[in-house]
Design a protein around this motif. Sequence first.
Motif, PDB file in Angstrom:
ATOM      1  N   HIS A  36      -5.015   9.845  -5.292  1.00  0.00           N
ATOM      2  CA  HIS A  36      -4.882   8.412  -5.479  1.00  0.00           C
ATOM      3  C   HIS A  36      -3.763   7.819  -4.625  1.00  0.00           C
ATOM      4  CE1 HIS A  36      -7.101   9.158  -9.322  1.00  0.00           C
ATOM      5  NE2 HIS A  36      -7.623   8.004  -8.980  1.00  0.00           N
ATOM      6  N   TYR A  37      -4.112   6.747  -3.919  1.00  0.00           N
ATOM      7  CA  TYR A  37      -3.143   5.888  -3.259  1.00  0.00           C
ATOM      8  C   TYR A  37      -3.221   4.538  -3.956  1.00  0.00           C
ATOM      9  CZ  TYR A  37      -3.384   9.583   0.167  1.00  0.00           C
ATOM     10  OH  TYR A  37      -3.366  10.817   0.772  1.00  0.00           O
ATOM     11  N   PHE A  38      -2.169   3.759  -3.862  1.00  0.00           N
ATOM     12  CA  PHE A  38      -2.075   2.551  -4.670  1.00  0.00           C
ATOM     13  C   PHE A  38      -2.020   1.304  -3.802  1.00  0.00           C
ATOM     14  CE2 PHE A  38      -0.612   6.040  -7.185  1.00  0.00           C
ATOM     15  CZ  PHE A  38      -1.238   5.831  -8.398  1.00  0.00           C
ATOM     16  N   PHE A  39      -2.826   0.333  -4.191  1.00  0.00           N
ATOM     17  CA  PHE A  39      -2.932  -0.959  -3.531  1.00  0.00           C
ATOM     18  C   PHE A  39      -2.412  -1.994  -4.527  1.00  0.00           C
ATOM     19  CE2 PHE A  39      -4.914  -4.853  -2.138  1.00  0.00           C
ATOM     20  CZ  PHE A  39      -5.127  -4.726  -0.775  1.00  0.00           C
ATOM     21  N   TYR A  40      -1.141  -2.372  -4.359  1.00  0.00           N
ATOM     22  CA  TYR A  40      -0.513  -3.324  -5.273  1.00  0.00           C
ATOM     23  C   TYR A  40      -0.697  -4.744  -4.754  1.00  0.00           C
ATOM     24  CZ  TYR A  40       1.989   0.687  -7.261  1.00  0.00           C
ATOM     25  OH  TYR A  40       2.307   1.882  -7.866  1.00  0.00           O
ATOM     26  N   THR A  41      -1.003  -5.672  -5.657  1.00  0.00           N
ATOM     27  CA  THR A  41      -1.077  -7.089  -5.315  1.00  0.00           C
ATOM     28  C   THR A  41      -0.145  -7.850  -6.253  1.00  0.00           C
ATOM     29  OG1 THR A  41      -3.036  -7.346  -6.721  1.00  0.00           O
ATOM     30  CG2 THR A  41      -3.399  -7.011  -4.377  1.00  0.00           C
ATOM     31  N   LEU A  42       0.824  -8.541  -5.655  1.00  0.00           N
ATOM     32  CA  LEU A  42       1.821  -9.286  -6.409  1.00  0.00           C
ATOM     33  C   LEU A  42       1.673 -10.763  -6.051  1.00  0.00           C
ATOM     34  CD1 LEU A  42       2.888  -6.286  -5.881  1.00  0.00           C
ATOM     35  CD2 LEU A  42       5.142  -7.199  -6.396  1.00  0.00           C
ATOM     36  N   ILE A  61       0.869  -1.172   0.000  1.00  0.00           N
ATOM     37  CA  ILE A  61       0.000   0.000   0.000  1.00  0.00           C
ATOM     38  C   ILE A  61       0.904   1.219   0.000  1.00  0.00           C
ATOM     39  CG2 ILE A  61      -1.810   1.243   1.238  1.00  0.00           C
ATOM     40  CD1 ILE A  61      -2.654  -1.497   2.407  1.00  0.00           C
ATOM     41  N   SER A  62       0.814   2.029  -1.058  1.00  0.00           N
ATOM     42  CA  SER A  62       1.880   2.962  -1.344  1.00  0.00           C
ATOM     43  C   SER A  62       1.375   4.281  -1.918  1.00  0.00           C
ATOM     44  CB  SER A  62       2.845   2.318  -2.356  1.00  0.00           C
ATOM     45  OG  SER A  62       3.847   3.203  -2.784  1.00  0.00           O
ATOM     46  N   PHE A  63       2.213   5.305  -1.756  1.00  0.00           N
ATOM     47  CA  PHE A  63       2.034   6.571  -2.447  1.00  0.00           C
ATOM     48  C   PHE A  63       2.688   6.519  -3.826  1.00  0.00           C
ATOM     49  CE2 PHE A  63       4.009  10.898  -3.072  1.00  0.00           C
ATOM     50  CZ  PHE A  63       2.843  11.535  -3.457  1.00  0.00           C
ATOM     51  N   GLY A  64       3.623   5.583  -4.022  1.00  0.00           N
ATOM     52  CA  GLY A  64       4.380   5.492  -5.268  1.00  0.00           C
ATOM     53  C   GLY A  64       3.519   5.039  -6.431  1.00  0.00           C
ATOM     54  N   GLN A  65       3.617   5.743  -7.531  1.00  0.00           N
ATOM     55  CA  GLN A  65       2.810   5.436  -8.701  1.00  0.00           C
ATOM     56  C   GLN A  65       3.407   4.289  -9.507  1.00  0.00           C
ATOM     57  OE1 GLN A  65       2.196   9.115 -10.789  1.00  0.00           O
ATOM     58  NE2 GLN A  65       0.904   9.959  -9.181  1.00  0.00           N
ATOM     59  N   PRO A  66       2.581   3.612 -10.315  1.00  0.00           N
ATOM     60  CA  PRO A  66       3.046   2.416 -11.018  1.00  0.00           C
ATOM     61  C   PRO A  66       4.274   2.627 -11.889  1.00  0.00           C
ATOM     62  CG  PRO A  66       0.671   2.505 -11.079  1.00  0.00           C
ATOM     63  CD  PRO A  66       1.117   3.802 -10.462  1.00  0.00           C
ATOM     64  N   HIS A  67       4.402   3.785 -12.524  1.00  0.00           N
ATOM     65  CA  HIS A  67       5.565   3.966 -13.399  1.00  0.00           C
ATOM     66  C   HIS A  67       6.861   4.062 -12.607  1.00  0.00           C
ATOM     67  CE1 HIS A  67       3.241   7.754 -12.926  1.00  0.00           C
ATOM     68  NE2 HIS A  67       4.405   8.301 -12.629  1.00  0.00           N
ATOM     69  N   PHE A  68       6.779   4.277 -11.280  1.00  0.00           N
ATOM     70  CA  PHE A  68       7.966   4.250 -10.440  1.00  0.00           C
ATOM     71  C   PHE A  68       8.148   2.907  -9.726  1.00  0.00           C
ATOM     72  CE2 PHE A  68       6.888   8.958 -10.094  1.00  0.00           C
ATOM     73  CZ  PHE A  68       7.783   9.316 -11.105  1.00  0.00           C
ATOM     74  N   ARG A  69       7.054   2.238  -9.416  1.00  0.00           N
ATOM     75  CA  ARG A  69       7.142   0.985  -8.675  1.00  0.00           C
ATOM     76  C   ARG A  69       7.377  -0.226  -9.577  1.00  0.00           C
ATOM     77  NH1 ARG A  69       8.175   4.023  -5.428  1.00  0.00           N
ATOM     78  NH2 ARG A  69       7.093   4.515  -3.486  1.00  0.00           N
ATOM     79  N   ARG A  70       6.861  -0.196 -10.791  1.00  0.00           N
ATOM     80  CA  ARG A  70       6.968  -1.366 -11.664  1.00  0.00           C
ATOM     81  C   ARG A  70       8.412  -1.809 -11.927  1.00  0.00           C
ATOM     82  NH1 ARG A  70       3.654   0.005 -16.815  1.00  0.00           N
ATOM     83  NH2 ARG A  70       5.100  -1.556 -17.633  1.00  0.00           N
ATOM     84  N   PRO A  71       9.349  -0.903 -12.169  1.00  0.00           N
ATOM     85  CA  PRO A  71      10.725  -1.381 -12.393  1.00  0.00           C
ATOM     86  C   PRO A  71      11.293  -2.160 -11.215  1.00  0.00           C
ATOM     87  CG  PRO A  71      10.477   0.886 -13.140  1.00  0.00           C
ATOM     88  CD  PRO A  71       9.219   0.551 -12.385  1.00  0.00           C
ATOM     89  N   LEU A  72      10.834  -1.865 -10.013  1.00  0.00           N
ATOM     90  CA  LEU A  72      11.287  -2.590  -8.826  1.00  0.00           C
ATOM     91  C   LEU A  72      10.549  -3.921  -8.684  1.00  0.00           C
ATOM     92  CD1 LEU A  72      11.265   0.498  -6.439  1.00  0.00           C
ATOM     93  CD2 LEU A  72      13.291  -0.566  -7.452  1.00  0.00           C
ATOM     94  N   PHE A  73       9.241  -3.872  -8.792  1.00  0.00           N
ATOM     95  CA  PHE A  73       8.436  -5.081  -8.633  1.00  0.00           C
ATOM     96  C   PHE A  73       8.707  -6.110  -9.727  1.00  0.00           C
ATOM     97  CE2 PHE A  73       4.934  -2.396  -6.426  1.00  0.00           C
ATOM     98  CZ  PHE A  73       5.527  -2.594  -5.190  1.00  0.00           C
ATOM     99  N   GLU A  74       9.021  -5.632 -10.935  1.00  0.00           N
ATOM    100  CA  GLU A  74       9.121  -6.526 -12.089  1.00  0.00           C
ATOM    101  C   GLU A  74      10.556  -6.949 -12.393  1.00  0.00           C
ATOM    102  OE1 GLU A  74       7.096  -4.519 -15.236  1.00  0.00           O
ATOM    103  OE2 GLU A  74       5.138  -4.651 -14.259  1.00  0.00           O
ATOM    104  N   ALA A  75      11.434  -6.858 -11.412  1.00  0.00           N
ATOM    105  CA  ALA A  75      12.811  -7.321 -11.602  1.00  0.00           C
ATOM    106  C   ALA A  75      12.810  -8.799 -12.018  1.00  0.00           C
ATOM    107  CB  ALA A  75      13.611  -7.132 -10.314  1.00  0.00           C
ATOM    108  N   PRO A  76      13.775  -9.213 -12.834  1.00  0.00           N
ATOM    109  CA  PRO A  76      13.755 -10.573 -13.414  1.00  0.00           C
ATOM    110  C   PRO A  76      13.726 -11.700 -12.396  1.00  0.00           C
ATOM    111  CG  PRO A  76      15.366  -9.196 -14.540  1.00  0.00           C
ATOM    112  CD  PRO A  76      14.888  -8.402 -13.354  1.00  0.00           C
ATOM    113  N   GLU A  77      14.295 -11.489 -11.185  1.00  0.00           N
ATOM    114  CA  GLU A  77      14.356 -12.604 -10.235  1.00  0.00           C
ATOM    115  C   GLU A  77      13.025 -12.928  -9.571  1.00  0.00           C
ATOM    116  OE1 GLU A  77      16.490  -9.283  -7.736  1.00  0.00           O
ATOM    117  OE2 GLU A  77      15.947  -9.573  -9.844  1.00  0.00           O
ATOM    118  N   PHE A  78      12.023 -12.088  -9.773  1.00  0.00           N
ATOM    119  CA  PHE A  78      10.735 -12.317  -9.131  1.00  0.00           C
ATOM    120  C   PHE A  78       9.776 -13.027 -10.072  1.00  0.00           C
ATOM    121  CE2 PHE A  78      12.031  -8.180  -6.996  1.00  0.00           C
ATOM    122  CZ  PHE A  78      12.646  -8.837  -5.946  1.00  0.00           C
ATOM    123  N   THR A  79       8.982 -13.942  -9.505  1.00  0.00           N
ATOM    124  CA  THR A  79       8.036 -14.719 -10.321  1.00  0.00           C
ATOM    125  C   THR A  79       6.607 -14.209 -10.186  1.00  0.00           C
ATOM    126  OG1 THR A  79       7.535 -16.337  -8.574  1.00  0.00           O
ATOM    127  CG2 THR A  79       9.466 -16.764  -9.951  1.00  0.00           C
TER     128      THR A  79
END
Length: 258
Positions: free
Chosen positions: A208-214, A177-195
Motif C-alpha cells: 500500500h502507498y497512500f494518496f492523501y487529499t487535504l 503521495i507517500s509511503f507514510g501510513q495514516p497513523h504517522f501522518r495524521r498528527p502532522l496533517f491535523e495540527a491545530p493551525e491547519f484548516t
Amino acid sequence: MEETGQNQAKSPGEDVAPSTAVAYLDPHYWDERFSKEEHYEWFKDYSYFRHLILDHIKPNSFVLELGCGNSRLSEEMYKDGITNITCTDLSPVAVDKMQSRVYLKGYKEIKVMAADMLDLPFGGENFDVVIEKGSMDVLLVDSGDPWNPRPASVSKVMAMLQGVHRVLKPNGIFISISFGQPHFRRPLFEAPEFTWSVEWNTFGDGFHYFFYTLKKGSKSSNGKQARETLDLPAIVLLQDELEGEDYIFRNTIDAGEC
C-alpha cells in the motif's frame, strides 16, 4: 520511499543509490544524482494513481508541484489536460533538465523553477492544488522512532505544510503521495493551525502507498477530520518490494512499524 526504476537512464556501471538514506537530505547528493540520471519515479508511476489525480484536479486548476526532481508526473498530468503547472525543486541540476525537457516537448504552460519547499517564494492563495510525491518523506529519513519523531524533523515538515497551507486558495487541495501510513501522518496533517480536512486512498500492487487529499477550509468546527478508515497491517513487505533503494529507505523511515 520507493524507487520503481521505470525508464531510468544512467551511465553503465553507475549506481545512484546512496549507502544510507540520510544522504537524501544532502542537496549535493541530488545534484550529482540528477546529473547522471534522466528519469526515476518514486512510489510507482502515474498510471497507478491517475484515477485519483483526475478525481481531484480540474483541467483549469493552477497546480504547484514540490520536489519535481526528474519525475514525469507533471508531463503526464499535462497530457490529461492539466496544463497550468509550476514545478519546483531545490536542485538547479534537476530544474535545468526539466526546463529543457518540457521545452523540447512543447509543454509551454509548464513553468519550472528552483525553490525550497521549506520557504516557498509565492504569495498567499496562489494555487488551486499543491502536490508532492515522496518529497515530504525525504524530510523524515532521520526522524527516528516514527511514533515519536525527532523535533528537528517535525519542524521541517511543519515548515513545509505551513507554506503549502499559505499558498493554497480557499478550498484548495494539497495532495501528498507517500509511503507514510495514516497513523504517522495524521498528527502532522491535523495540527491545530491547519484548516484542511484529511482523507486518503491507497494504491499499488500488494504493497500500500497512500494518496492523501487535504482540502483547505474543510475542517469541521469541532476539529474532527473526514477520512477513509483503513484496516491495514502495520507493514507488508513482499520480496519484489525489497530490492534496491526502497529497502534502504523503508528500513530507515519506518523501522518502528514492523
